[in-house]
Write a protein that holds these residues in place. Structure first.
Motif, PDB file in Angstrom:
ATOM      1  N   UNK A  40     -27.026 -12.397 -38.782  1.00 42.48           N
ATOM      2  CA  UNK A  40     -26.341 -11.598 -39.806  1.00 42.48           C
ATOM      3  C   UNK A  40     -26.068 -10.189 -39.298  1.00 42.48           C
ATOM      4  N   UNK A  41     -27.026  -9.609 -38.592  1.00 47.03           N
ATOM      5  CA  UNK A  41     -26.836  -8.257 -38.063  1.00 47.03           C
ATOM      6  C   UNK A  41     -25.777  -8.231 -36.961  1.00 47.03           C
ATOM      7  N   UNK A  42     -25.761  -9.249 -36.137  1.00 47.29           N
ATOM      8  CA  UNK A  42     -24.749  -9.314 -35.077  1.00 47.29           C
ATOM      9  C   UNK A  42     -23.354  -9.478 -35.664  1.00 47.29           C
ATOM     10  N   UNK A  43     -23.242 -10.301 -36.689  1.00 46.11           N
ATOM     11  CA  UNK A  43     -21.932 -10.452 -37.336  1.00 46.11           C
ATOM     12  C   UNK A  43     -21.500  -9.157 -37.999  1.00 46.11           C
ATOM     13  N   UNK A  44     -22.446  -8.439 -38.586  1.00 44.53           N
ATOM     14  CA  UNK A  44     -22.113  -7.157 -39.212  1.00 44.53           C
ATOM     15  C   UNK A  44     -21.673  -6.133 -38.166  1.00 44.53           C
ATOM     16  N   UNK A  45     -22.331  -6.146 -37.018  1.00 47.50           N
ATOM     17  CA  UNK A  45     -21.939  -5.255 -35.933  1.00 47.50           C
ATOM     18  C   UNK A  45     -20.528  -5.584 -35.460  1.00 47.50           C
ATOM     19  N   UNK A  46     -20.218  -6.858 -35.406  1.00 47.12           N
ATOM     20  CA  UNK A  46     -18.868  -7.274 -35.011  1.00 47.12           C
ATOM     21  C   UNK A  46     -17.832  -6.784 -36.024  1.00 47.12           C
ATOM     22  N   UNK A  47     -18.144  -6.927 -37.307  1.00 46.42           N
ATOM     23  CA  UNK A  47     -17.211  -6.458 -38.339  1.00 46.42           C
ATOM     24  C   UNK A  47     -16.986  -4.957 -38.227  1.00 46.42           C
ATOM     25  N   UNK A  48     -18.046  -4.230 -37.938  1.00 49.94           N
ATOM     26  CA  UNK A  48     -17.920  -2.783 -37.797  1.00 49.94           C
ATOM     27  C   UNK A  48     -16.931  -2.431 -36.682  1.00 49.94           C
ATOM     28  N   UNK A  49     -16.996  -3.132 -35.585  1.00 51.32           N
ATOM     29  CA  UNK A  49     -16.116  -2.837 -34.460  1.00 51.32           C
ATOM     30  C   UNK A  49     -14.677  -3.226 -34.737  1.00 51.32           C
TER      31      UNK A  49
END
Length: 469
Positions: A40-49
């Motif tokens: 979930x955190x990795x996907x959120x980091x991807x969305x941020x970018x």
């Protein structure tokens, strides 16, 4: 461009101990260990970018004059690819690995499992301020850790965006950003971390290691050095020159794995220098200052440092600059003396010295007489030469026919050796860096086959033990 003055710190040093304590408490609660949280955190980091791409691009333009496409390929898109690769393979990387058990312990089962280290510190540099902060963070999160990021004060626009955006997307109880300069970094290094990941120069690396010793904290040091490019006679000099120019002048030469100098074997130097000059014109036009594809030097101090190196050889191409706009032309120097100032330190800018050596033996000897570089590049059509460069020199990585691109191969670990660093990361290597590999032996109590090892030891027991052990 970034200012030469250190910006006003945005994190008070008194705030740092509570931040670290909060993250450690989160880790101790077990919150970061489930693979569902990590994904979930990795996907959120991807969305941020991806969602904030224009914001990141503007910050990189403000800090380094970085062109939008270069910001995508070397920074934003690079980290997105790292996330995608990690998400695809994370379950298999985390799966316990079964190993065999010797006859003396049978029947039993043995395996090793990865466990997260705890709370880690990531100190990142200014030259790739998105990539070199967030790519290590991908590994730290994927391994199940909490993390403090300390971005460089020399890339203030990117640092500010990171401070603003990360709390909007990531778990604020598990990831924190500390802004500031030397006082804030010093305060962070006073804290106990479970791993410190530092990217930068060797002088600060020694300070980091000295601080880590107090808590016996393991460190990863991603440093730099003078990465050579060896060019043999008979290769396609036009293609070689284009690839060298691309690798060297990306980010205006401010890349830790950029070709630092060329060792031109035999009579290749003159032809290569002509092709390098032509390649620069082909890529950036007759006036690179007007090219939308060419960056700028980070600040006036580095501009002055680089300007002082221009007298180290004959200017074959470039050699001009403008301090006010922090522009330095892509430059090639010929006839460079190995003892000249440009060869005394990592250049970290758009200056490429060419040194003539008589043969491959001399080239290998030249490399071995110096500190181990972060990368070594070879331009040759000979498989025997490739084998010799791999086996007779030591470097963080090797690239044949293309500089800097080995970082784009997801499953290749990236790291230095000796003065160019220690430890590695990217993909599964990042999981290794931010994890402890725990061995587990499981032997049932139902059948006590260990009786043979218990005292008193009879002659029969000794005979059996010697046979099976």
């Amino acid at each position: 461009m970034a200012d030469t003055e250190t910006p006003q710190p945005l994190t008070l040093t008194t705030e740092i101990p509570p931040v670290v304590a909060r993250l450690r408490s989160t880790f101790d609660s077990g919150r970061t260990k489930p693979i569902s949280w990590r994904r979930a955190q990795l996907r959120a980091l991807r969305r941020m970018l991806t969602e904030e791409r224009p914001t990141w691009e503007k910050a990189l333009k403000d800090d380094l004059g970085k062109p939008a496409l270069e910001a995508h390929t070397t920074e934003i898109g690079y980290v997105v690819n790292e996330i995608d690769h990690t998400l695809k393979h994370l379950a298999s990387w985390l799966r316990p690995k079964r190993v065999g058990v010797p006859m003396s312990l049978a029947p039993a089962k043995a395996r090793w499992v990865r466990e997260p280290l705890g709370t880690v510190l990531i100190i990142s540099p200014w030259n790739y301020p998105v990539n070199l902060a967030l790519a290590p963070l991908v590994g730290a999160i994927a391994a199940g850790n909490t993390a403090v990021l300390k971005p460089s004060e020399l890339s203030p626009a990117t640092s500010r965006v990171m401070t603003d955006l990360l709390p909007r997307y990531l778990d604020t109880e598990a990831v924190a950003v500390v802004e500031g300069g030397v006082p804030e970094s010093t305060a962070l290094l006073e804290e106990r971390f479970d791993h410190i990941f530092y990217t930068g120069n060797s002088a600060v690396a020694r300070i980091v290691m000295a601080a880590a010793v107090k808590h016996l904290t393991p460190v990863t040091l991603e440093l730099g050095g003078k990465s050579p490019a060896v060019v043999e006679p008979g290769v396609d000099l036009a293609t070689t020159a284009r690839r060298l120019a691309w690798g060297k002048f990306t980010n205006a030469g401010q890349t830790c794995v950029a070709p630092d100098y060329v060792l031109a074997i035999g009579d290749t130097a003159q032809g290569l220098q002509r092709e390098l000059a032509a390649a620069i014109t082909e890529m950036f036009g007759s006036d690179p200052q007007a090219s939308p594809d060419y960056g700028r030097i980070v600040n006036e101090r580095h501009f002055d440092r680089l300007s002082a190196l221009l007298d180290s050889g004959e200017v074959v191409a470039g050699g001009r600059g403008e301090r006010e706009s922090l522009y330095m032309e892509p430059t090639v120097l010929g006839g460079v003396d190995p003892d000249s100032p440009v060869m005394a330190e990592e250049i970290f800018g758009p200056i490429l010295p060419v040194i003539t050596v008589p043969d491959l033996d001399a080239a290998i000897r030249f490399v071995k007489e110096r500190d181990k570089p972060l990368a070594l590049y070879g331009f040759t059509d000979s498989e025997a030469t490739k084998r010799r460069l791999i086996t007779e020199t030591s470097s963080g990585g090797v690239g044949f026919g293309l500089p800097i691109a080995h970082l784009a191969v997801p499953d290749l670990p990236f790291g230095g050796v000796g003065e160019s660093g220690m430890g590695a990361y990217h993909a599964e290597a990042s999981i290794d860096t931010f994890s402890h590999v725990k061995p587990v032996l499981d032997k049932s109590l139902a059948l006590d086959t260990m009786r043979m090892a218990y005292a008193p030891i009879s002659q029969f027991k000794e005979k059996v033990i010697r046979r099976i052990s």
